[in-house]
Design a protein around this motif. Sequence first.
Motif, mmCIF file in Angstrom:
data_model
loop_
_atom_site.group_PDB
_atom_site.id
_atom_site.type_symbol
_atom_site.label_atom_id
_atom_site.label_comp_id
_atom_site.label_asym_id
_atom_site.label_seq_id
_atom_site.Cartn_x
_atom_site.Cartn_y
_atom_site.Cartn_z
ATOM 1 N N GLU A 241 0.682 -0.988 -0.206
ATOM 2 C CA GLU A 241 -0.178 0.178 0.432
ATOM 3 C C GLU A 241 0.544 1.196 0.317
ATOM 4 O O GLU A 241 1.895 1.028 0.611
ATOM 5 N N ASP A 242 0.165 2.054 -0.301
ATOM 6 C CA ASP A 242 1.055 3.405 -0.854
ATOM 7 C C ASP A 242 1.979 4.224 0.736
ATOM 8 O O ASP A 242 2.422 4.929 0.429
ATOM 9 N N TYR A 243 0.701 4.070 1.482
ATOM 10 C CA TYR A 243 0.836 4.875 2.879
ATOM 11 C C TYR A 243 1.650 3.892 4.155
ATOM 12 O O TYR A 243 2.868 4.562 4.615
ATOM 13 N N ARG B 137 3.037 0.232 14.023
ATOM 14 C CA ARG B 137 2.378 1.508 13.527
ATOM 15 C C ARG B 137 1.521 1.440 12.282
ATOM 16 O O ARG B 137 0.484 1.842 13.027
ATOM 17 N N HIS B 138 2.423 1.039 11.173
ATOM 18 C CA HIS B 138 1.068 1.666 9.491
ATOM 19 C C HIS B 138 0.776 -0.216 9.335
ATOM 20 O O HIS B 138 -0.434 0.038 9.549
ATOM 21 N N ALA B 139 1.896 -1.348 9.067
ATOM 22 C CA ALA B 139 1.094 -2.346 8.615
ATOM 23 C C ALA B 139 0.587 -3.074 9.216
ATOM 24 O O ALA B 139 -0.907 -3.600 9.112
ATOM 25 N N ARG C 223 -1.538 -3.108 11.909
ATOM 26 C CA ARG C 223 -2.936 -2.558 12.422
ATOM 27 C C ARG C 223 -3.330 -2.530 11.357
ATOM 28 O O ARG C 223 -5.339 -3.243 11.419
ATOM 29 N N ASN C 224 -3.188 -2.828 9.929
ATOM 30 C CA ASN C 224 -4.290 -2.817 9.127
ATOM 31 C C ASN C 224 -4.315 -3.947 9.178
ATOM 32 O O ASN C 224 -5.638 -4.601 8.104
ATOM 33 N N ILE D 276 -11.233 0.010 16.647
ATOM 34 C CA ILE D 276 -10.004 -0.095 15.390
ATOM 35 C C ILE D 276 -9.742 0.406 14.136
ATOM 36 O O ILE D 276 -8.703 0.850 12.971
ATOM 37 N N PRO E 123 -11.326 3.113 12.552
ATOM 38 C CA PRO E 123 -12.103 4.187 12.225
ATOM 39 C C PRO E 123 -13.254 4.356 11.021
ATOM 40 O O PRO E 123 -14.526 5.893 11.039
ATOM 41 N N ARG E 124 -13.211 4.016 9.473
ATOM 42 C CA ARG E 124 -13.541 4.167 8.464
ATOM 43 C C ARG E 124 -14.451 3.692 9.311
ATOM 44 O O ARG E 124 -16.331 4.305 8.637
ATOM 45 N N ARG F 25 -16.446 3.167 11.725
ATOM 46 C CA ARG F 25 -16.898 3.841 13.286
ATOM 47 C C ARG F 25 -17.185 5.237 12.956
ATOM 48 O O ARG F 25 -18.635 5.987 13.433
ATOM 49 N N THR F 26 -17.033 5.799 11.839
ATOM 50 C CA THR F 26 -16.748 8.022 11.853
ATOM 51 C C THR F 26 -17.607 8.166 10.414
ATOM 52 O O THR F 26 -18.373 9.177 10.311
ATOM 53 N N SER F 27 -18.865 6.563 9.648
ATOM 54 C CA SER F 27 -18.664 7.062 8.578
ATOM 55 C C SER F 27 -20.347 6.195 8.500
ATOM 56 O O SER F 27 -20.771 5.852 9.246
ATOM 57 N N ASN G 288 -4.023 5.564 -1.548
ATOM 58 C CA ASN G 288 -3.864 4.786 -0.362
ATOM 59 C C ASN G 288 -2.136 5.874 0.877
ATOM 60 O O ASN G 288 -2.260 5.366 2.243
ATOM 61 N N ASN H 286 -2.171 6.796 6.038
ATOM 62 C CA ASN H 286 -2.891 5.867 6.736
ATOM 63 C C ASN H 286 -4.218 6.076 7.310
ATOM 64 O O ASN H 286 -5.046 6.847 7.779
ATOM 65 N N HIS I 169 -10.370 9.004 5.309
ATOM 66 C CA HIS I 169 -11.113 8.918 4.813
ATOM 67 C C HIS I 169 -12.444 10.216 4.732
ATOM 68 O O HIS I 169 -13.461 10.184 4.169
#
Lengths: 330, 564, 349
Positions: free
Chosen positions: A226-228, A245-247, A249-250, A323, A325-326, A328-330, C128, C131, C179
């Motif tokens: 992924e880009d991030y 921290r980045h990989a 958790r996703n 964990i 947020p996409r 929870r917040t949409s 993306n 993160n 997002h």
Amino acid sequence: MGLRGYIAKKIFFALIAFVIAITVVFFLYHVIPGNPANIFATDRTVNPEQRENLLERWGLNEPLWKQYGIFLRNLLQGDLGFSYLHKLPVSEVIGISLPWTLLLLGTSFVLNAVIGIFLGAFVAWRRGSKLDTGFVLTYNFYNAIPLFFVGMLFIALFSFYSRKWGWPFYFPAYGAQTAGSSEWGFFPHLVDILWHLVLPLTVLTIAGILGWSWFMRGNLINILTEDYIKTARAKGLNENQVLYRHAFRNAILPVVTNIGMSIGGLIGGAVLIETVFSYPGTGRMLYEALIRHDYPLVQGAFIIISGLTLLGLLLAEIVYGFIDPRIRTS
Amino acid sequence: MLVLMGMSPSLMVMGQEPIYGGIMHTPLSADAHALNPFSWTTTYEAYVIWHIYDPLVRLDLENQAYACIAESWSHSTDFSEWTFVIRDDVYWHDGEKLTIDDVFYTYNLNWNDPDIPRRSWLFDEITELEVVDNTIVITFGWGPKPADVLYDLATTLIVPEHIWADIDLHDYANDVNPIGSGPFKFVEWERAQFFRLEKHDQYQFPIYIDGKTIPIISEVEAAFYALAGGDIEVMANPPPELESAAEFYNASVHTSLNDYWVYLGMNQRRYPNNVTEFRQAIMYGIDRQEIVDVIKYGRGAIMPASCNLPWGTYYNEEAKTYDYNITKTIEMLDDLGWVDTDEDDIREDGLGNPLEFDVIVSADAQESVDTVKFIKTYLEPAGIQVNVVPIIWDVLWTTVGGTGDEANTWDYDWAVLGWVGFWSDFHPSSFYWLLSADNWWGSNAVNIPGWNSTVRTQVTDLCELVLYETDEAVVADLIDQIQVLVAEDLPYLPLQVNGGTYLYKTDEYKGWQLGPTDGPDNYFTWLSIQLISPPESGPGYLALGAILALVITVGLIKFRRRRD
Amino acid sequence: MTLLEVKNLKTYFHTKGGSVKAVDNVSFKLGKGEVLGLAGESGCGKTTTCLSIMQMVDFPGEIMEGQIMYENAFEVIDEDRKKSLRDRILNRNPGNEKRTRNLLEFSEAEMRRIRGNHISMVFQGAMNALNPVHRVGNQILEVLNIHEPELEKEDAWDKVIDILETVGIDSARARDYPHQLSGGMKQRALIAMALVNNPDIVIADEPVTALDVIVQSQVLKATKELQRKFDLSMIMITHDLSVIAEVCETLAIMYAGKLVEYGDLRTLFKEPFHPYTQALINAFPSITGPKKDLFDIGGSPPDLRNPPEGCRFHPRCPKVMPICSKKIPSETPIKNGFVACWLYEEEEK
């Protein structure tokens, strides 16, 4: 919609799914061929009249919709029915085998998930290395061998040949405890139970760890493209920071769903392993109930399994909400 | 006038001087569900229950009756009145003395409650039941034969009145701590794990071992390794591929025949299955010895065409045997004029339909499926096409009429099924159950649908006569006649009697002292097992624990050092 | 003044079918405050060139040779190595310790101090690049946490808010997740992330590609303003010449792993030398210029495992000559730059 609304919605859908599940279980099992009276069918000492009496006593000659009504009413009162195979309330029958299954599968499950996730992350991080190649080979090799065969191999090796060749230890070939060990006192009894746990747990856990880490490895390898991840590296993070921290958790998001779904499966047990090691778990109990047409027990077990599966999924979705947020917040 | 028939068990006096003591470990492959002497359903339950409870009369290794709770028995000359004298030295496991009241209670219970599943059919024939001193007098409306009374009625397990009096039988209670008067006391039952039984010290006969532990070992290979490793000393039906290596593991093999036999059922409601010559032709065309040798690994024997187990007093050697002879099959089919007219290598029957048959068989029973495959290859050269159709047991059982469903259409050609529990070597009335058109099991409805020849009428009449005949010589003669008729007419096409194999550790047990016959194993076998030396005890986990502790300690020390 | 100089950079990808020469002998310079546009078709090696500068080329890629000289590199060098270097440098050239160093000689730890700190990179925000599970503000804050660990938490957060406002994002959105932001805002957030620690150089890889035209121009305008404000040096990778036209001063055209033309933007746009550059500019409609037919470059880019002999563009070149397929053209100096084409080497031939 906030987190609270999200959870409420999920609970609502889980309840609907549960009602559908129990209805399907009830009707499905009543329309497939088979009749509990067959338990006595091959026995000449039970004549057809007696069989009719038995059917009547068990309420099996009522129309299906009426049986369904009785079933729902009893369920609301927390009554899962009466196992006519074990001559005990279903909840009690499940209660006998459940602790053993939880001990074996629960321990294995925790070990599998924890070790599997980290091992998977570890090998994914070193993708293409000798370690990773070794892992892939081991996974494929172990998966190609039937689990009961591995179990049998373990029994032959660690229960029989270990004694024959004079190794200083061996493990029992069967059972969850030595007969009569409950009279030895608490600690020796505990040791005895753990001693019996070693072989089945090892076989299950090797398979489980490989499975979970395979899953985790796949996730993480995808995530690492992924880009991030590039962004994180471009920030100047070191590899561990990028990984955790980045990989990580996703990559763990789908694992959470899987964990949730597997909770219900625990009750279904590991029939093969329980059979090979003669372990007194729910898997074997349920298998027997299925082939012997013990409707109430099968129903009860399926209700618990579907309930727990849905509960596990619900928990997974709630944890997911925390964990990811996409969601929870949409 | 009453004839005295009591006898004492014969097995105790045979063989070498036994050595006493030790716990015997012998596994069951599945768990019991309820230890109830009135309603047990599986052989596993029976196995445990028959350790705990005793009947008036038991069977010894040669299937001869001997007095157990009864001291002796007698009957009137017309067999309608039976008297059992009760021993004075029998005690329940809780120390209470077993009295005639307990026996009366048990018999009365069975007599008055037709719902009891494990109830002898003879209870329906009882007209009066009374206690005189220490005897129980049973009066029947007619005179049943001694074999039926002794093996069927007198084997009813006796329960203690002081425990069962307050219990509603239909609740199926008393499986928590069963109290019986049998050779072994119940100690512990961990469901799906093990049973523990200990010797009943006050038992009326000597018991060689101190107790029995019966673990549930669901996988036969695991049981074998447990035996080889010394965890268990006796096991039933070891895996055939490992059996040959038994000596290597200090084990010895003991084989026996069970009273379970398998047959090919041809649905005689359908043409041409109802043509006797055709059935005979098929019977000649099946190499039954090969089925026993290859599929059953030699564990078993050919089942005689007469449907009588090949041992015991009533076996008639003169009945037709149908030794394998495929040429004879071809000849007989030619004689019937059923030849291949359309050159597809399959013969056509009298109506011009090809001789092609679907054989339904339980998909769970691999051995039966294999049997059908063998039959297929046997009959191919004779121009008969056989198709293997494995289906689930329930469907099979419903199709052949086993459920008694009135809407049944008997929609099948042939089926492979088995019979269990017909002790026809010593149990003359078993033919009634098996073959009489008046009985549900032998009726048109199940097992032999469509058997409607004059032979059937003859056999039914003869069975009736056997049931009520009291003269032993006449009974034997009648049964001989039945066997000849049955072997000629072939309502069933019997294939094989299944055998049982036992492995026992020769370094710990001398094994069974068996009678001269190769008769079936029975519930009493365990009493005749003799210990040579008590099995070693002490699990290896102490050594293992020490090793683990050592490894952990060393590991911790190293780890600490590294951190420093 | 040259801040970064790439010399003879070769980055190959080792695949089963052979080495892919993704970057083959590329050299260019980037001055202080200069905005360099790196243009070319997809797969021509633009991104690999920039990832090579960051030393973030993924397996199986490898930087084979070359030099990446960076002027302010000395301060990130490990202390013990710095000391020995300093001794050597001072002995040889007293007073000149702030010397340009080759990044390719740096260790991974040293490179980490370069990334995000001296040279930062902006990826395509619409994809993306942020993160999804971390708050935007925290992702920016992370840069400060790594490179300025001594900074107080509140101060660092203030800096994050500052930079977000500078790129035009409301400070309240710092607590949002990616997002929840629009594509343009995500791109701005990424720019903010790149700028937060005052780097010398920002490399932007297709920064506006996935955005719609209006947002594109807003983002580009903001980028340009920031670049001026901080006097940043930038490398702008794009295949879109209009982007380059809006923000860049110099332009490098890349084709099949090689630079074919390099020079001042205006000159290049007005008078492209290389046939490929000419084709590129003709393929791009001009709103203000004279109306002309759009030109399509025939054929497709070569397989870089087995690039054509000589000039790599010759199979597609409308002005191909016999020499083109035999020898690789050298870089012929033109006005403020160079071109690699046999057309302009005639006198030397």
